[in-house]
Design an enzyme around this catalytic site. Sequence first.
Site, PDB file in Angstrom:
ATOM      1  N   VAL A  40      38.145  36.162  96.925  1.00 53.25           N
ATOM      2  CA  VAL A  40      38.508  36.951  95.738  1.00 53.25           C
ATOM      3  C   VAL A  40      39.829  37.680  96.016  1.00 53.25           C
ATOM      4  CG1 VAL A  40      37.780  38.757  94.144  1.00 53.25           C
ATOM      5  CG2 VAL A  40      36.065  37.260  95.183  1.00 53.25           C
ATOM      6  N   HIS A  60      39.226  43.840  99.220  1.00 51.76           N
ATOM      7  CA  HIS A  60      37.852  44.343  99.343  1.00 51.76           C
ATOM      8  C   HIS A  60      37.449  44.413 100.797  1.00 51.76           C
ATOM      9  CE1 HIS A  60      37.808  39.972  98.752  1.00 51.76           C
ATOM     10  NE2 HIS A  60      36.751  39.921  99.559  1.00 51.76           N
TER      11      HIS A  60
END
Length: 129
Positions: A104, A108
């Site tokens: 992604v 993160h």
Amino acid sequence: MSYDKENIFAKIIRGEIPCDKIYEDDYALSFEDIRPQAPSHALIIPKGEYTDVNDFSANASNEEIVGFNRAIAIVADKLGISEQSGGNGYRLIANAGKDSHQEVPHLHFHLLAGRPLGPMVLAEKIKLK
Ligand code: AMP
């Protein structure tokens, strides 16, 4: 890599896709990973549009960097996995780029805990030159 505003975490921040929220403040959002790889597997993402650690480090404001990093420890305490909150500790992972298998393209951190996590990288997967 330019930021893709349609990536799944951008949609979660905008509230277009639901998440199992753990914590949120002005700088960070934390939620359960949809495919947990440990009894406790949280993701922590900055609210701003950054693809990875390098992009964040180069382009985020000091306030965003401090706020995001503080949120990591807050989440670890909230989940009771930090030693300071009575837990047995955790592993923090941030993938960046192709070799890391980052899927992604919004920065993160994975926060993994709840069992002994073993060596950091699987030994049989290491190819030393
Ligand atoms: P990475 O390989 O470091 O990019 O990790 C991406 C992580 O996002 C994986 O652990 C996925 O299970 C997780 N993930 C993907 N989509 C979602 C979602 N909608 N909600 C929660 N976690 C997700």
